[in-house]
Design a protein around this motif. Structure first.
Motif, mmCIF file in Angstrom:
data_model
loop_
_atom_site.group_PDB
_atom_site.id
_atom_site.type_symbol
_atom_site.label_atom_id
_atom_site.label_comp_id
_atom_site.label_asym_id
_atom_site.label_seq_id
_atom_site.Cartn_x
_atom_site.Cartn_y
_atom_site.Cartn_z
ATOM 1 N N ARG A 214 0.831 -1.201 0.000
ATOM 2 C CA ARG A 214 0.000 0.000 0.000
ATOM 3 C C ARG A 214 0.873 1.261 0.000
ATOM 4 O O ARG A 214 0.614 2.211 -0.749
ATOM 5 N N ARG A 215 1.925 1.279 0.856
ATOM 6 C CA ARG A 215 2.804 2.445 0.905
ATOM 7 C C ARG A 215 3.521 2.659 -0.431
ATOM 8 O O ARG A 215 3.671 3.796 -0.907
ATOM 9 N N ALA A 216 3.951 1.542 -1.047
ATOM 10 C CA ALA A 216 4.640 1.656 -2.339
ATOM 11 C C ALA A 216 3.713 2.227 -3.408
ATOM 12 O O ALA A 216 4.131 3.064 -4.233
ATOM 13 N N MET A 217 2.461 1.803 -3.402
ATOM 14 C CA MET A 217 1.502 2.316 -4.389
ATOM 15 C C MET A 217 1.227 3.801 -4.165
ATOM 16 O O MET A 217 1.107 4.577 -5.127
ATOM 17 N N ILE A 218 1.110 4.206 -2.909
ATOM 18 C CA ILE A 218 0.841 5.616 -2.615
ATOM 19 C C ILE A 218 2.016 6.475 -3.043
ATOM 20 O O ILE A 218 1.849 7.553 -3.646
ATOM 21 N N GLU A 219 3.233 6.000 -2.759
ATOM 22 C CA GLU A 219 4.425 6.754 -3.159
ATOM 23 C C GLU A 219 4.520 6.872 -4.680
ATOM 24 O O GLU A 219 4.849 7.942 -5.214
ATOM 25 N N ARG A 220 4.220 5.791 -5.371
ATOM 26 C CA ARG A 220 4.279 5.829 -6.843
ATOM 27 C C ARG A 220 3.224 6.781 -7.399
ATOM 28 O O ARG A 220 3.495 7.544 -8.331
ATOM 29 N N LEU A 221 2.018 6.746 -6.828
ATOM 30 C CA LEU A 221 0.949 7.628 -7.303
ATOM 31 C C LEU A 221 1.319 9.095 -7.071
ATOM 32 O O LEU A 221 1.113 9.948 -7.954
ATOM 33 N N ASN A 222 1.888 9.405 -5.912
ATOM 34 C CA ASN A 222 2.308 10.787 -5.639
ATOM 35 C C ASN A 222 3.400 11.230 -6.602
ATOM 36 O O ASN A 222 3.408 12.381 -7.084
ATOM 37 N N ALA A 223 4.329 10.308 -6.898
ATOM 38 C CA ALA A 223 5.407 10.640 -7.833
ATOM 39 C C ALA A 223 4.855 10.917 -9.229
ATOM 40 O O ALA A 223 5.315 11.833 -9.927
ATOM 41 N N LEU A 224 3.873 10.146 -9.636
ATOM 42 C CA LEU A 224 3.272 10.361 -10.955
ATOM 43 C C LEU A 224 2.575 11.710 -11.014
ATOM 44 O O LEU A 224 2.654 12.431 -12.021
ATOM 45 N N ARG A 225 1.875 12.049 -9.955
ATOM 46 C CA ARG A 225 1.173 13.332 -9.946
ATOM 47 C C ARG A 225 2.149 14.507 -9.952
ATOM 48 O O ARG A 225 1.936 15.501 -10.658
ATOM 49 N N LEU A 226 3.230 14.389 -9.165
ATOM 50 C CA LEU A 226 4.212 15.464 -9.126
ATOM 51 C C LEU A 226 4.989 15.557 -10.427
ATOM 52 O O LEU A 226 5.434 16.649 -10.829
ATOM 53 N N GLY A 227 5.173 14.434 -11.091
ATOM 54 C CA GLY A 227 5.947 14.418 -12.330
ATOM 55 C C GLY A 227 5.125 14.729 -13.554
ATOM 56 O O GLY A 227 5.601 14.584 -14.686
ATOM 57 N N ASP A 228 3.866 15.125 -13.350
ATOM 58 C CA ASP A 228 2.995 15.479 -14.478
ATOM 59 C C ASP A 228 2.877 14.330 -15.488
ATOM 60 O O ASP A 228 2.997 14.515 -16.705
ATOM 61 N N ALA A 229 2.647 13.117 -14.954
ATOM 62 C CA ALA A 229 2.512 11.931 -15.799
ATOM 63 C C ALA A 229 1.191 11.978 -16.574
ATOM 64 O O ALA A 229 0.268 12.721 -16.212
ATOM 65 N N PRO A 230 1.078 11.187 -17.653
ATOM 66 C CA PRO A 230 -0.170 11.150 -18.414
ATOM 67 C C PRO A 230 -1.360 10.752 -17.537
ATOM 68 O O PRO A 230 -1.214 9.964 -16.592
ATOM 69 N N ALA A 231 -2.519 11.316 -17.856
ATOM 70 C CA ALA A 231 -3.721 11.053 -17.048
ATOM 71 C C ALA A 231 -4.072 9.571 -17.024
ATOM 72 O O ALA A 231 -4.546 9.053 -16.001
ATOM 73 N N ARG A 232 -3.824 8.882 -18.132
ATOM 74 C CA ARG A 232 -4.165 7.455 -18.189
ATOM 75 C C ARG A 232 -3.329 6.660 -17.186
ATOM 76 O O ARG A 232 -3.837 5.777 -16.502
ATOM 77 N N GLU A 233 -2.030 7.007 -17.077
ATOM 78 C CA GLU A 233 -1.165 6.287 -16.153
ATOM 79 C C GLU A 233 -1.562 6.570 -14.701
ATOM 80 O O GLU A 233 -1.541 5.689 -13.848
ATOM 81 N N ILE A 234 -1.916 7.824 -14.420
ATOM 82 C CA ILE A 234 -2.357 8.178 -13.072
ATOM 83 C C ILE A 234 -3.646 7.442 -12.721
ATOM 84 O O ILE A 234 -3.799 6.901 -11.619
ATOM 85 N N ALA A 235 -4.577 7.410 -13.673
ATOM 86 C CA ALA A 235 -5.855 6.723 -13.432
ATOM 87 C C ALA A 235 -5.634 5.235 -13.184
ATOM 88 O O ALA A 235 -6.291 4.626 -12.329
ATOM 89 N N SER A 236 -4.675 4.645 -13.918
ATOM 90 C CA SER A 236 -4.376 3.227 -13.731
ATOM 91 C C SER A 236 -3.829 2.969 -12.322
ATOM 92 O O SER A 236 -4.198 1.987 -11.671
ATOM 93 N N SER A 237 -2.953 3.851 -11.850
ATOM 94 C CA SER A 237 -2.391 3.696 -10.505
ATOM 95 C C SER A 237 -3.465 3.894 -9.437
ATOM 96 O O SER A 237 -3.485 3.195 -8.418
ATOM 97 N N GLU A 238 -4.358 4.830 -9.660
ATOM 98 C CA GLU A 238 -5.443 5.051 -8.699
ATOM 99 C C GLU A 238 -6.358 3.826 -8.627
ATOM 100 O O GLU A 238 -6.800 3.424 -7.545
ATOM 101 N N ARG A 239 -6.625 3.227 -9.793
ATOM 102 C CA ARG A 239 -7.474 2.039 -9.822
ATOM 103 C C ARG A 239 -6.797 0.873 -9.109
ATOM 104 O O ARG A 239 -7.438 0.129 -8.363
#
Length: 681
Positions: free
Chosen positions: A295-320
């Motif tokens: 869970r912690r690893a997923m949260i850290e990855r999701l935060n990194a994607l958001r801060l790094g301005d990753a594509p919306a599709r990749e962010i949505a996939s991580s959130e799912r």
């Protein structure tokens, strides 16, 4: 000519015209496709036109007569009752699931064919003629009269409803599957559209409407089942008789299996799945820490994607992925254990199609053999104990017609069962030769279309861009429905198969709904709660119960249970263990009494349900708790002998039934006595 003969002649003319018109309808759609009619329109026309036919027959067959509503007036000719029984029998499990099971299990899947066919032999020899001579409306009716009162009737009622409801859920799931795929709507919406068709067939006319609708449905489903496989047979062998020539294609599959299973890329993928299974095992072993870390690893990855301005599709996939992560260690254990077993299964080569009782060790082969025999045993006895099938033999004019009806049933069922192995072989040839080994960029359209409804899954585990056999996951229910597309046949054939699958599911669902609602209205309300109820009141209760049961079953089906054939197999285990011993001993052993029958039905049912819950993952069970490594689908193999033993032991330890009950047994069994009991309303 007698009135019954004239009635049969009229029916033959009507259904001959109906068959001819339906074939012209299919030919017209084929011409329309040739001139540009869209696939979307073909799917809609096929499904809605056939549902309209069934609904029309149901409306025209409406009745307020109790005898007509419950047993179609007891005037259905043997030929047509055989067709109706075959349609009632040829559920979504047989039409959609049987060929798929043979595709994946090969020889082992023949347990279904042998068990179900042998079951009708038992019906003909041990059950159907005697129930018809008894002359009532339902199976609990027989149990109540034979075993003196409402205790046995209510226990039989519970077993009837449980077995029929499990079977019904599988049929409604099949309806949702077909409608959602071929008219491109959400599964749940398709499910309730199909449910409306079921209710229109059975609500107004009861058994009378269901009978004539099922005859029409059998015509459609047998044409739909045979046409694609005949075309495939001609395409692959130049001979349009699939039942006679699929052996040559099976030999080619055996050669292809040798190439595929030993290919380096296949071995590599299976090893990757083995490592995945070990990973899940390690995560389960280290719970709850492993869940917190993930869970912690997923949260850290999701935060990194958001801060790094990753594509919306990749962010949505991580959130799912974070949302789908188990919430508790207990939930994680169940979910990860299921994933571990799936990965472990895919790490092994699939069974060779023609190999009997496959296994890597003699012990595994013995387990496979024992499960084959146990399943065949349960299906045979379950067939002879399923209430919605046995009820059909109350509708014939007499005992002789009931026997003839069973023979016709076996003939009409044989037409499909002898073809199912050919379906599996031809579909496997197409997949092994034209799909496996292809680039993921050029896979056929059917992979994507059936992937949308969750029946086809692909995972490029070794990232080589090529589809290996281990990376392709097909649900058993997809084989028949997708075979026309797999083989590149015109889409009108796919629509025809969908119409056939819908006919199979609707016909059985009609019979099951009627069985449950009649049991509640006739056996519970009229026989137990209010014996003075009028005929009109009883029909109102039956129809209201039919609506309630239909909605509840649709809700359960929307949860998407296991594959159709497995779910139906559970119903057979319940019917075999709870009803078969009491029915057979009630007919052939005068000493069987009420305490014995009640105890035997309760013990058989309880042991079977307990074993299912203990071993099946859907209920949170595990095969680690299995007895003799028997699969939960064959749970009835324990319930049936215990049911027989309990009835015999308790009956011998208690007082025998009164003389009038023993006379009833003689009356039911011996043909020289008068053939019709006084009919009760």
């Amino acid at each position: 000519m007698s009135a019954q003969s004239a009635f049969a002649s009229r029916l033959k003319r009507y259904y001959a015209w109906y068959t001819g018109i339906f074939m012209l309808f299919v030919a017209g759609l084929a011409v329309g496709e040739y001139f540009g009619l869209s696939q979307h329109m073909i799917g809609h026309v096929f499904l809605f036109a056939t549902i309209a036919i069934y609904a029309g027959i149901g409306v025209m067959s409406r009745t307020s007569n109790v005898s007509e509503y419950y047993v179609a007036g007891r005037r259905v000719p043997a030929l047509f009752n055989g067709m109706a029984t075959a349609a009632d029998w040829m559920s979504a499990a047989s039409f959609i699931g049987l060929a798929g099971t043979l595709y994946f299990s090969g020889f082992e899947g023949l347990a279904f064919v042998a068990g179900w066919t042998g079951g009708f032999v038992l019906v003909a020899l041990l059950i159907a003629p005697y129930l018809r001579k008894f002359g009532q409306y339902t199976i609990p009716d027989f149990l109540g009269a034979r075993y003196q009162g409402n205790v046995a009737r209510v226990v039989g009622l519970v077993a009837t409803i449980l077995a029929s409801f499990v079977y019904l859920v599988a049929q409604i799931y099949g309806v949702g599957l077909v409608t959602s795929r071929f008219i491109s709507i959400e599964f749940e919406i398709g499910l309730f559209i199909g449910l409306a068709g079921i209710l229109l067939c059975s609500f107004l006319g009861g058994m009378r409407a269901v009978t004539w609708t099922q005859v029409a449905q059998y015509v459609i489903l047998v044409i739909a089942y045979l046409v694609p496989v005949v075309i495939l047979s001609y395409k692959l062998t130049d001979i349009p008789i699939p039942q006679a020539v699929y052996g040559a294609v099976l030999q080619q599959i055996s050669e292809r299996e040798q190439q595929l299973f030993d290919a380096p890329e296949e071995v590599e993928v299976r090893e990757l799945y083995r490592l995945r299974a070990e990973g899940y095992a390690a995560r389960i072993e280290s719970l709850p820490e492993s869940l917190d870390l993930e869970r912690r690893a997923m949260i850290e990855r999701l935060n990194a994607l958001r801060l790094g301005d990753a594509p919306a599709r990749e962010i949505a996939s991580s959130e799912r992925a974070l949302r789908d992560l188990p919430r508790t260690p207990a939930e994680a254990k169940v979910q990860w254990e299921k994933a571990r077993l799936e990965a472990l299964e895919r790490s092994r080569p699939p069974p060779r199609h023609a190999e009997a009782h496959p296994g890597r060790t003699p012990e595994e082969s013995n387990i496979a053999r024992n499960n084959f025999l146990a399943l065949m045993f349960v299906l045979m006895l379950g067939t002879a104990g399923l209430p919605h099938i046995l009820m059909r033999y109350y509708t014939t004019p007499g005992v002789a017609d009931a026997r003839k009806s069973v023979l016709w049933s076996m003939f009409f069922i044989f037409l499909l069962y002898v073809t199912a192995p050919a379906y599996a072989v031809f579909a496997k040839w197409e997949v092994y030769h034209n799909v496996v080994g292809s680039s993921l960029d050029i896979l056929p359209d059917w992979v994507a279309s059936w992937g949308k409804v969750g029946l086809v899954k692909i995972e490029d585990l070794n990232a080589d861009g090529i589809l290996q056999l281990a990376e392709l996951r097909l649900n058993t229910d997809v084989i028949v429905l997708a075979t026309p597309e797999i083989a590149g046949l015109p889409y009108v054939v796919s629509g025809l198969v969908a119409a056939g699958g819908l006919a199979a599911a609707l016909s059985t669902a009609d019979g099951l709904l009627l069985t449950i609602s009649n049991a509640l209205s006739h056996d519970l309300y009229y026989k137990v709660i209010k014996p003075t109820a009028s005929a009109h009141r009883r029909l109102v209760i039956s129809k209201s119960q039919l609506l309630v049961v239909a909605v509840v079953a649709a809700w359960v089906a929307s949860l998407r249970p296991d594959n159709i054939l497995f779910t139906v197999g559970l119903a057979f285990s319940i019917g075999a263990s709870a009803l078969f011993p009491a029915l057979v001993l009630g007919i052939f052993w005068k000493r069987a009494n009420r305490p014995g029958a009640v105890a035997g039905m309760l013990v058989g049912l309880s042991v079977t349900v307990f074993y299912m819950v203990r071993t099946h993952s859907f209920f949170g069970g595990s095969m680690q708790h299995a007895w003799f490594d028997i699969s939960p689908i064959s749970a009835g193999v324990f319930g049936v002998p215990l049911g027989f033993f309990t009835i015999v032991a308790v009956s011998l330890l208690t007082r025998p039934p009164p003389q009038q009950i023993q006379d009833l047994v003689d009356y039911v069994r011996y043909p020289q006595l008068p053939s019709d009991l006084p009919r009760s309303d």
